[in-house]
Design a protein around this motif. Structure first.
Motif, PDB file in Angstrom:
ATOM      1  N   THR A 156       0.827  -1.193   0.000  1.00  9.80           N
ATOM      2  CA  THR A 156       0.000   0.000   0.000  1.00  9.80           C
ATOM      3  C   THR A 156       0.865   1.247   0.000  1.00  9.80           C
ATOM      4  O   THR A 156       2.005   1.229   0.436  1.00  9.80           O
ATOM      5  N   ILE A 157       0.280   2.329  -0.495  1.00 10.64           N
ATOM      6  CA  ILE A 157       0.967   3.607  -0.559  1.00 10.64           C
ATOM      7  C   ILE A 157       0.030   4.650   0.005  1.00 10.64           C
ATOM      8  O   ILE A 157      -1.141   4.684  -0.335  1.00 10.64           O
ATOM      9  N   GLY A 158       0.513   5.535   0.827  1.00 11.04           N
ATOM     10  CA  GLY A 158      -0.335   6.585   1.363  1.00 11.04           C
ATOM     11  C   GLY A 158      -0.294   6.585   2.874  1.00 11.04           C
ATOM     12  O   GLY A 158       0.716   6.277   3.498  1.00 11.04           O
ATOM     13  N   GLN A 159      -1.399   6.899   3.502  1.00 16.00           N
ATOM     14  CA  GLN A 159      -1.430   7.086   4.945  1.00 16.00           C
ATOM     15  C   GLN A 159      -1.911   5.858   5.702  1.00 16.00           C
ATOM     16  O   GLN A 159      -2.160   5.929   6.893  1.00 16.00           O
ATOM     17  N   THR A 160      -2.051   4.718   5.016  1.00 10.39           N
ATOM     18  CA  THR A 160      -2.520   3.512   5.690  1.00 10.39           C
ATOM     19  C   THR A 160      -1.503   3.053   6.728  1.00 10.39           C
ATOM     20  O   THR A 160      -0.327   2.955   6.447  1.00 10.39           O
ATOM     21  N   SER A 161      -1.954   2.783   7.936  1.00  5.91           N
ATOM     22  CA  SER A 161      -1.052   2.276   8.962  1.00  5.91           C
ATOM     23  C   SER A 161      -0.660   0.850   8.635  1.00  5.91           C
ATOM     24  O   SER A 161      -1.296   0.184   7.827  1.00  5.91           O
ATOM     25  N   VAL A 162       0.403   0.376   9.276  1.00  8.09           N
ATOM     26  CA  VAL A 162       0.958  -0.930   8.936  1.00  8.09           C
ATOM     27  C   VAL A 162       0.907  -1.838  10.154  1.00  8.09           C
ATOM     28  O   VAL A 162       1.331  -1.465  11.241  1.00  8.09           O
ATOM     29  N   THR A 171     -20.285 -16.309  15.697  1.00  5.18           N
ATOM     30  CA  THR A 171     -19.484 -15.093  15.726  1.00  5.18           C
ATOM     31  C   THR A 171     -19.525 -14.445  14.350  1.00  5.18           C
ATOM     32  O   THR A 171     -19.654 -15.123  13.322  1.00  5.18           O
ATOM     33  N   LEU A 172     -19.403 -13.118  14.331  1.00  9.31           N
ATOM     34  CA  LEU A 172     -19.405 -12.344  13.093  1.00  9.31           C
ATOM     35  C   LEU A 172     -18.391 -11.223  13.237  1.00  9.31           C
ATOM     36  O   LEU A 172     -18.421 -10.465  14.211  1.00  9.31           O
ATOM     37  N   ASP A 173     -17.478 -11.126  12.264  1.00  7.73           N
ATOM     38  CA  ASP A 173     -16.511 -10.035  12.227  1.00  7.73           C
ATOM     39  C   ASP A 173     -16.486  -9.454  10.817  1.00  7.73           C
ATOM     40  O   ASP A 173     -16.504 -10.201   9.826  1.00  7.73           O
ATOM     41  N   GLY A 174     -16.439  -8.135  10.740  1.00  7.41           N
ATOM     42  CA  GLY A 174     -16.337  -7.465   9.453  1.00  7.41           C
ATOM     43  C   GLY A 174     -15.221  -6.448   9.466  1.00  7.41           C
ATOM     44  O   GLY A 174     -15.031  -5.728  10.457  1.00  7.41           O
ATOM     45  N   ARG A 175     -14.434  -6.409   8.378  1.00  9.41           N
ATOM     46  CA  ARG A 175     -13.312  -5.491   8.282  1.00  9.41           C
ATOM     47  C   ARG A 175     -13.270  -4.877   6.880  1.00  9.41           C
ATOM     48  O   ARG A 175     -13.708  -5.493   5.907  1.00  9.41           O
ATOM     49  N   ILE A 176     -12.710  -3.673   6.789  1.00 12.07           N
ATOM     50  CA  ILE A 176     -12.600  -2.943   5.530  1.00 12.07           C
ATOM     51  C   ILE A 176     -11.132  -2.594   5.287  1.00 12.07           C
ATOM     52  O   ILE A 176     -10.413  -2.211   6.214  1.00 12.07           O
ATOM     53  N   GLY A 177     -10.712  -2.703   4.037  1.00 12.00           N
ATOM     54  CA  GLY A 177      -9.363  -2.294   3.652  1.00 12.00           C
ATOM     55  C   GLY A 177      -9.409  -1.425   2.416  1.00 12.00           C
ATOM     56  O   GLY A 177     -10.394  -1.417   1.670  1.00 12.00           O
ATOM     57  N   GLY A 178      -8.353  -0.697   2.183  1.00 10.12           N
ATOM     58  CA  GLY A 178      -8.262   0.137   0.997  1.00 10.12           C
ATOM     59  C   GLY A 178      -6.874   0.723   0.874  1.00 10.12           C
ATOM     60  O   GLY A 178      -6.143   0.844   1.864  1.00 10.12           O
ATOM     61  N   GLY A 179      -6.494   1.078  -0.346  1.00  9.44           N
ATOM     62  CA  GLY A 179      -5.177   1.655  -0.568  1.00  9.44           C
ATOM     63  C   GLY A 179      -4.931   1.883  -2.036  1.00  9.44           C
ATOM     64  O   GLY A 179      -5.830   1.749  -2.874  1.00  9.44           O
ATOM     65  N   VAL A 180      -3.695   2.212  -2.348  1.00  7.05           N
ATOM     66  CA  VAL A 180      -3.268   2.392  -3.738  1.00  7.05           C
ATOM     67  C   VAL A 180      -1.959   1.646  -3.897  1.00  7.05           C
ATOM     68  O   VAL A 180      -0.975   1.967  -3.231  1.00  7.05           O
ATOM     69  N   GLY A 181      -1.947   0.641  -4.742  1.00  8.72           N
ATOM     70  CA  GLY A 181      -0.718  -0.120  -4.928  1.00  8.72           C
ATOM     71  C   GLY A 181      -1.009  -1.537  -5.344  1.00  8.72           C
ATOM     72  O   GLY A 181      -2.056  -1.828  -5.917  1.00  8.72           O
ATOM     73  N   VAL A 182      -0.071  -2.430  -5.045  1.00  7.92           N
ATOM     74  CA  VAL A 182      -0.223  -3.842  -5.367  1.00  7.92           C
ATOM     75  C   VAL A 182      -0.819  -4.542  -4.156  1.00  7.92           C
ATOM     76  O   VAL A 182      -0.199  -4.591  -3.094  1.00  7.92           O
ATOM     77  N   SER A 183      -2.019  -5.038  -4.296  1.00  7.61           N
ATOM     78  CA  SER A 183      -2.676  -5.770  -3.215  1.00  7.61           C
ATOM     79  C   SER A 183      -2.499  -7.257  -3.487  1.00  7.61           C
ATOM     80  O   SER A 183      -3.119  -7.809  -4.384  1.00  7.61           O
ATOM     81  N   VAL A 184      -1.638  -7.897  -2.723  1.00 10.14           N
ATOM     82  CA  VAL A 184      -1.321  -9.310  -2.963  1.00 10.14           C
ATOM     83  C   VAL A 184      -1.019  -9.963  -1.624  1.00 10.14           C
ATOM     84  O   VAL A 184      -0.440  -9.340  -0.732  1.00 10.14           O
ATOM     85  N   SER A 185      -1.429 -11.200  -1.457  1.00 14.08           N
ATOM     86  CA  SER A 185      -1.218 -11.901  -0.196  1.00 14.08           C
ATOM     87  C   SER A 185       0.237 -12.324  -0.044  1.00 14.08           C
ATOM     88  O   SER A 185       0.981 -12.473  -1.020  1.00 14.08           O
ATOM     89  N   LYS A 192      12.724  -8.539  -7.404  1.00 11.66           N
ATOM     90  CA  LYS A 192      12.993  -7.663  -6.269  1.00 11.66           C
ATOM     91  C   LYS A 192      11.753  -6.815  -6.031  1.00 11.66           C
ATOM     92  O   LYS A 192      11.505  -5.837  -6.730  1.00 11.66           O
ATOM     93  N   PHE A 193      10.970  -7.215  -5.045  1.00 14.25           N
ATOM     94  CA  PHE A 193       9.744  -6.491  -4.730  1.00 14.25           C
ATOM     95  C   PHE A 193       9.458  -6.674  -3.255  1.00 14.25           C
ATOM     96  O   PHE A 193       9.319  -7.795  -2.780  1.00 14.25           O
ATOM     97  N   GLN A 194       9.391  -5.577  -2.527  1.00 13.32           N
ATOM     98  CA  GLN A 194       9.175  -5.632  -1.097  1.00 13.32           C
ATOM     99  C   GLN A 194       7.682  -5.588  -0.788  1.00 13.32           C
ATOM    100  O   GLN A 194       6.932  -4.817  -1.380  1.00 13.32           O
ATOM    101  N   LEU A 195       7.265  -6.411   0.174  1.00 16.25           N
ATOM    102  CA  LEU A 195       5.859  -6.515   0.532  1.00 16.25           C
ATOM    103  C   LEU A 195       5.625  -5.872   1.883  1.00 16.25           C
ATOM    104  O   LEU A 195       6.271  -6.216   2.871  1.00 16.25           O
ATOM    105  N   LEU A 196       4.723  -4.913   1.919  1.00 21.92           N
ATOM    106  CA  LEU A 196       4.277  -4.324   3.175  1.00 21.92           C
ATOM    107  C   LEU A 196       2.960  -4.977   3.578  1.00 21.92           C
ATOM    108  O   LEU A 196       2.357  -5.717   2.812  1.00 21.92           O
ATOM    109  N   GLN A 197       2.510  -4.679   4.780  1.00 25.18           N
ATOM    110  CA  GLN A 197       1.261  -5.262   5.271  1.00 25.18           C
ATOM    111  C   GLN A 197       0.278  -4.148   5.603  1.00 25.18           C
ATOM    112  O   GLN A 197       0.648  -3.141   6.200  1.00 25.18           O
ATOM    113  N   GLU A 198      -0.957  -4.356   5.205  1.00 29.36           N
ATOM    114  CA  GLU A 198      -1.971  -3.342   5.427  1.00 29.36           C
ATOM    115  C   GLU A 198      -2.718  -3.579   6.732  1.00 29.36           C
ATOM    116  O   GLU A 198      -2.684  -4.666   7.309  1.00 29.36           O
ATOM    117  N   SER A 199      -3.389  -2.557   7.177  1.00 30.97           N
ATOM    118  CA  SER A 199      -4.258  -2.674   8.334  1.00 30.97           C
ATOM    119  C   SER A 199      -5.698  -2.717   7.863  1.00 30.97           C
ATOM    120  O   SER A 199      -6.124  -1.868   7.082  1.00 30.97           O
TER     121      SER A 199
END
Length: 509
Positions: free
Chosen positions: A195-201, A454-468, A483-490
Motif C-alpha cells: 500500500t501507498i499513502g497514509q494507511t497504517s501498517v 461469531t461475526l466479524d467485518g473489516r474494511i481495507g483500501g489503498g493504492v498499490g499492489v494488493s497481494v497476499s 525484487k519487490f518488497q511486501l508491506l502489510q496493510e491494516s
C-alpha cells in the motif's frame, strides 16, 4: 487532495468507466479517448486488457517500454498470467529488455524478469510493479455506476499461490470447535498488501500459513495447454484440490460459492452473496513525480447487504475435517476503453471444519444490512453500519454426538489499475467477512443444546499492489530474481459480534 509538487505536471486523466466513453467525468482530455476502436471490446481486449494511452495528461516512468497495438499485439499469455508472447513486429517490442517495465496492455504490465525471442516474437516473463513505477504523473478520477451485466470472467488456471492448505488435520474436533481454533484458521484469510499513502501498517495474519501447493515452473505461453483461457460471459468453476469455487453475478448481486467435493466423506457448501443497488465507484487519485499523493479516494457504494448460507456434514467425524485458504483463480473484469486501466473484482476465502462424530451435520444462514461506502476517502478508511436482517443464531442446527463447528472468511475486492493477474496495481477497496458457528452435542440435549455464532467485518483500501503473502512467496519461487518488497496493510474492523444460546453457564463454559 494534496496539491501537486511545484514544477511537476499532473494533468487530469478522467475515467469514462465501463465503455461509456461519451460521458467523461471531470473534464478528461479528449485525446485520451481517440484511438479506441471495436477491437478494444473484443475477446482479446476482455482477456488481455486495453492498450496503453499516449496523451499529454499522462507521464510514464522513464524505464517503461510501451508496446503499440494493444491486445492485437498479444499472441498469448501463460496460464499463470506471468509470461506474455508479443508480436515481435509491434512498435516497441524490440525495446523490451531485462529489468525494464513492459506495458503492452492493462494486464500485460510488469517488470521484465526473463525475455527471449522465439520465431521473431518477444516472450517476456513479468513480475509485480507498483502503480507509481508505471505512472510518473497522472490523475485518476472516477464517478460511475458499474454495469454488472457487462463484466466477464477471466480464469487464471495456475494463479501463483492460489491454494494454501493446513499441514495437518485437526486432532480433536470438539476441543477445536469449543476453543474457536477453526475460526482462527478462517481469520487467516489473505489480507497482506503493498500500500501507498497514509494507511497504517500491521500484520493481518496469525502467521499460520500452512503449506503452499506448488504450481510448477513458469511455462512458456506457447506450450500446449499452458495458455490463459479467453474471458467469458458465463461463470467459471475453479478446481482447488478437493474444493471448488465459483464466483457469480446476477442483476443486483455478486457472490461466491465454494464447496468440498461430495465424493469425499466431508461435504461442505457455502454461498456468500452481496446484494447491491446501483453499485458505484468513486475515485480521486493523484500521482505526481512518481509518488501517490496523500488523501487519495477510492470508495465502493451501493452494497446493501451481505448474506451467507452454510451446510456441512462429515460421514466419518474427525478424520474428515479439512482446512483451506484460497485465492480464487477466477476474476470478474472489464477493460476501460480509451484508458490505460482495467476494472477488476477478485475473491479470496478460507474455511475450516471441526466436526465431531460420525454423520455429523451443521447448517446455518444469515443476512445483514450494510449502510455506507467501503474503501478509502481522503486517505482514511470508511466503514459501513451493520444491521441484522436475518439472525444466523436462529438458523444454527444439525446433528452431532460431539461439539461441532465450522468457520469461514470471504474477501471481496474491487480494484482499478494495471498489472499481471497475480499482482494487480492501482486503487482498491475490500470487504472481509468472518463467520463462525458452533453446534452443541446432541448428548447434552436433556440438559440443554448450546449453539454459538461469531461475526466479524473489516474494511481495507489503498493504492498499490494488493497481494497476499502466500502469493508473494509463490511469485518469488517462480521468479527468483524478482525484487519487490511486501508491506502489510491494516484492516479496519466495523463489527464484532459473538453470541451463545441459551445464555447459561453450561454453554458459556
Amino acid at each position: 487532495m494534496s496539491a501537486p509538487r511545484p514544477g511537476r505536471r499532473a494533468a487530469p486523466l478522467a475515467i469514462a468507466f465501463l465503455l461509456t466513453i461519451t460521458a467523461a467525468c471531470g473534464g478528461a482530455s479528449r485525446r485520451a479517448h481517440e484511438g479506441s476502436n471495436p477491437a478494444e471490446t473484443s475477446e482479446a481486449a476482455l482477456t488481455y486488457g486495453t492498450r496503453p494511452v499516449r496523451d499529454p495528461s499522462i507521464t510514464y516512468q522513464p524505464d517503461v517500454v510501451i508496446v503499440e497495438g494493444g491486445p492485437r499485439a498479444i499472441r498469448s499469455a501463460s496460464s499463470d498470467g506471468l509470461t506474455w508472447t508479443i508480436d515481435g513486429k509491434a512498435r516497441g517490442a524490440q525495446d523490451v529488455r531485462l529489468g525494464k517495465v513492459l506495458y503492452a496492455t492493462s494486464r500485460a504490465v510488469g517488470r521484465v524478469q526473463k525475455v527471449r525471442r522465439v520465431h521473431g516474437d518477444v516472450v517476456a516473463t513479468l513480475g509485480p510493479v507498483e502503480f507509481a513505477e508505471v505512472f510518473r504523473d497522472a490523475h485518476l478520477t472516477l464517478d460511475q455506476d458499474i454495469d454488472d451485466g457487462a463484466l466477464h470472467y477471466l480464469e487464471i488456471p495456475d494463479l501463483p499461490g492460489a491454494v494454501t492448505v493446513s499441514a495437518d488435520a485437526p486432532t480433536d474436533a470438539a476441543t477445536e470447535a469449543e476453543r474457536g481454533a477453526a475460526k482462527d484458521a478462517a481469520r487467516d484469510a489473505p489480507t497482506t498488501a503493498r500500500t501507498i499513502g497514509q494507511t497504517s501498517v500491521r500484520a493481518a495474519h496469525s502467521g499460520r500459513v500452512g503449506t503452499v501447493v506448488e504450481r510448477g515452473p513458469v511455462r512458456v505461453a506457447a506450450a500446449a495447454g499452458g495458455t490463459l483461457p479467453p474471458a467469458r460471459s458465463s461463470s467459471v468453476t475453479a478446481d482447488l484440490g478437493e474444493w471448488k469455487a465459483q464466483p457469480y453475478r446476477s442483476p443486483g448481486a455478486f457472490g461466491l460459492k465454494f464447496n468440498h467435493k461430495a465424493a469425499a466423506g466431508l461435504k461442505v457448501f457455502v454461498d456468500f452473496s452481496l446484494k447491491t443497488e446501483k453499485l458505484h465507484i468513486r475515485s480521486d487519485v493523484t500521482i505526481s513525480g512518481g509518488r501517490v499523493a496523500d488523501g487519495a479516494t477510492f470508495a465502493v457504494e451501493g452494497i446493501k447487504s451481505v448474506a451467507i448460507s452454510i451446510a456441512a456434514g462429515a460421514a466419518n467425524g474427525v478424520i474428515d475435517n479439512s482446512k483451506i485458504r484460497a485465492e480464487v483463480p477466477v476474476q470478474m473484469t472489464l477493460p476501460i476503453a480509451g484508458t490505460p486501466f482495467a476494472f477488476n473484482i477478485s475473491w479470496k476465502f478460507s474455511v475450516a471444519t471441526a466436526l465431531g462424530g460420525n454423520n455429523t451435520t451443521v447448517t446455518a444462514g444469515g443476512e445483514w444490512g450494510l449502510d455506507g461506502a467501503i474503501g478509502m476517502v481522503n486517505g482514511s478508511i470508511v466503514t459501513p453500519k451493520l444491521s441484522v436482517i436475518k439472525s444466523i443464531m436462529d438458523s444454527v442446527t444439525g446433528i452431532s454426538v460431539g461439539v461441532s463447528g465450522i468457520a469461514t472468511a470471504v474477501e471481496f475486492k474491487v480494484q482499478v489499475g494495471v498489472g499481471v493477474p497475480a499482482a494487480f496495481a492501482g486503487p482498491y477497496a475490500k470487504l472481509v467477512m468472518d463467520f463462525g458457528v458452533t453446534n452443541g452435542s446432541a448428548l447434552g440435549a436433556p440438559l440443554t443444546r448450546c449453539v454459538g455464532a461469531t461475526l466479524d467485518g473489516r474494511i481495507g483500501g489503498g493504492v498499490g499492489v494488493s497481494v497476499s503473502a502466500v502469493a508473494m512467496a509463490a511469485l518469488k519461487k517462480l521468479l527468483p530474481t524478482m525484487k519487490f518488497q511486501l508491506l502489510q496493510e491494516s484492516l479496519t474492523p466495523f463489527v464484532h459480534r459473538q453470541q451463545t444460546l441459551p445464555d447459561v453457564p453450561l454453554c458459556k463454559s
